[in-house]
Design an enzyme around this catalytic site. Structure first.
Site, PDB file in Angstrom:
ATOM      1  N   CYS A 111       0.838  -1.171   0.071  1.00  0.00           N
ATOM      2  CA  CYS A 111      -0.043  -0.103   0.053  1.00  0.00           C
ATOM      3  C   CYS A 111       0.842   1.088  -0.076  1.00  0.00           C
ATOM      4  O   CYS A 111       1.521   1.465  -0.999  1.00  0.00           O
ATOM      5  CB  CYS A 111      -0.916  -0.056   1.178  1.00  0.00           C
ATOM      6  SG  CYS A 111      -2.534   0.945   0.774  1.00  0.00           S
ATOM      7  N   HIS A 218      -3.704  -5.136   0.357  1.00  0.00           N
ATOM      8  CA  HIS A 218      -2.919  -5.600   1.781  1.00  0.00           C
ATOM      9  C   HIS A 218      -3.159  -7.088   1.890  1.00  0.00           C
ATOM     10  O   HIS A 218      -4.208  -7.702   2.384  1.00  0.00           O
ATOM     11  CB  HIS A 218      -3.899  -4.957   2.867  1.00  0.00           C
ATOM     12  CG  HIS A 218      -3.727  -3.673   3.049  1.00  0.00           C
ATOM     13  ND1 HIS A 218      -2.792  -2.936   3.833  1.00  0.00           N
ATOM     14  CD2 HIS A 218      -4.276  -2.423   2.497  1.00  0.00           C
ATOM     15  CE1 HIS A 218      -2.777  -1.702   3.760  1.00  0.00           C
ATOM     16  NE2 HIS A 218      -3.346  -1.528   2.840  1.00  0.00           N
ATOM     17  N   GLU A 220      -1.476  -8.806   3.668  1.00  0.00           N
ATOM     18  CA  GLU A 220      -1.028  -9.420   5.070  1.00  0.00           C
ATOM     19  C   GLU A 220      -2.326  -9.762   5.742  1.00  0.00           C
ATOM     20  O   GLU A 220      -2.267 -10.124   7.014  1.00  0.00           O
ATOM     21  CB  GLU A 220      -0.202  -8.156   5.865  1.00  0.00           C
ATOM     22  CG  GLU A 220      -0.881  -6.941   6.308  1.00  0.00           C
ATOM     23  CD  GLU A 220      -1.632  -6.130   5.325  1.00  0.00           C
ATOM     24  OE1 GLU A 220      -1.251  -6.361   4.347  1.00  0.00           O
ATOM     25  OE2 GLU A 220      -2.118  -5.087   5.854  1.00  0.00           O
TER      26      GLU A 220
HETATM   27  N1  LIG Z   1      -2.286   6.873   2.844  1.00  0.00           N
HETATM   28  C1  LIG Z   1      -1.838   6.364   1.696  1.00  0.00           C
HETATM   29  C2  LIG Z   1      -1.773   4.770   1.881  1.00  0.00           C
HETATM   30  C3  LIG Z   1      -2.692   3.860   2.455  1.00  0.00           C
HETATM   31  C4  LIG Z   1      -2.456   2.796   3.245  1.00  0.00           C
HETATM   32  O1  LIG Z   1      -1.217   2.395   3.412  1.00  0.00           O
HETATM   33  N2  LIG Z   1      -3.548   2.424   3.904  1.00  0.00           N
HETATM   34  C5  LIG Z   1      -3.115   1.351   5.011  1.00  0.00           C
HETATM   35  C6  LIG Z   1      -4.341   1.383   5.992  1.00  0.00           C
HETATM   36  C7  LIG Z   1      -3.960   0.773   7.436  1.00  0.00           C
HETATM   37  C8  LIG Z   1      -3.214  -0.495   7.276  1.00  0.00           C
HETATM   38  O2  LIG Z   1      -4.071  -1.510   7.120  1.00  0.00           O
HETATM   39  O3  LIG Z   1      -2.162  -0.622   7.635  1.00  0.00           O
HETATM   40  C9  LIG Z   1      -3.532   6.245   0.708  1.00  0.00           C
HETATM   41  O4  LIG Z   1      -4.278   6.843   1.514  1.00  0.00           O
HETATM   42  O5  LIG Z   1      -3.082   6.085  -0.403  1.00  0.00           O
END
Ligand SMILES: N[C@@H](CCC(=O)NCCCC(=O)O)C(=O)O
Length: 249
Positions: A111, A218, A220
């Site tokens: 992400c 995600h 994970e």
């Molecule tokens: N802020 C960026 C990246 C979004 C992101 O990494 N979300 C993760 C959510 C929390 C987690 O599951 O770790 C965007 O908005 O593009």
């Protein structure tokens, strides 16, 4: 031989009245259980980490985060809204990616981690995808129940010449989606591994390196229930083990 040891990026958070370096458990759990590696936390420092740390590791994982990469890192003015930033995370992550490239250290970005890889390779990001003409709303559902935020949200089509297709031999998957930034200009030397229905690049790799993969979703989250997610961690763990054996040879 010990399990491969990989560095995982931290974020800056204010927790119980203290500025803190933190990582969400699901990243650590998936790396240990689905990739079979051990984990150390790499602090979030705006000035970046001292050289010599990654030489002692077998891989690098760049986690997701609700904060956003500052647009100054790709030559743009600050976003017009009160966007959430993490200057320490930016400093650490971008310097770690550049060092990992030079060391040919296996790298997995998730992400925000994909976005950081793209920026470190000279690419740029869209802000607020949901406000871009023709783009899907890639944000997680608005309601509070966290688990449902990681439900499958949209399809992706894999590049038949890419790493993910080689790993899975399947062209289409459903993935979760929790982001509002996304790749605009693809960084130099990266290939698009997967596309969303609106054409957004959802995964990238650097084919010149042993393993350098970034995914916008995600994996994970419950990798044991998603073949694509598990395949990513299995391949990353194997790449880290290969790196470890070459370094220890
Ligand atoms: N802020 C960026 C990246 C979004 C992101 O990494 N979300 C993760 C959510 C929390 C987690 O599951 O770790 C965007 O908005 O593009």
């Amino acid at each position: 031989m010990h399990q491969p040891l990989i560095g995982v990026t931290a974020c800056q958070r204010h927790i119980e009245g203290h500025d803190s370096h933190m990582v969400v458990n699901k990243y650590v759990n998936a790396l240990r259980q689905a990739a079979g590696v051990e984990v150390v936390l790499l602090p979030a420092l705006e000035q970046g980490l001292a050289p010599g740390i990654l030489e002692r590791l077998d891989g690098l994982c760049l986690t997701g985060s609700y904060s956003n990469v500052e647009p100054r890192h790709f030559g743009q003015a600050p976003w017009p809204d009160d966007c959430r930033y993490d200057v320490d995370r930016d400093g650490s992550a971008l310097s770690l990616i550049r060092q990992a490239r030079q060391l040919k250290l296996p790298m997995l970005g998730i992400c925000r981690g994909l976005q950081e890889m793209n920026v470190a390779y000279g690419g740029s990001l869209h802000h607020r995808l949901q406000e871009q003409a023709g783009m899907l709303d890639h944000r997680e559902p608005a309601h509070e129940w966290k688990d449902s935020h990681y439900d499958p949200a949209h399809g992706i089509n894999l590049n038949p010449d890419g790493l993910l297709y080689r790993l899975t031999q399947q062209a289409e998957f459903m993935v979760n989606s929790l982001h509002q930034q996304g790749i605009n200009r693809l960084g130099e030397g990266l290939i698009a591994e997967a596309l969303a229905p609106d054409g957004l690049i959802e995964a990238i790799s650097d084919p010149s390196l042993p393993f350098a993969l970034g995914v916008q979703w995600h994996p994970e989250w419950q990798p044991d229930q998603h073949p694509l997610y598990q395949a990513i961690f299995t391949a990353f763990g194997a790449a880290c083990a290969r790196h470890q054996s070459t370094i220890c040879a």
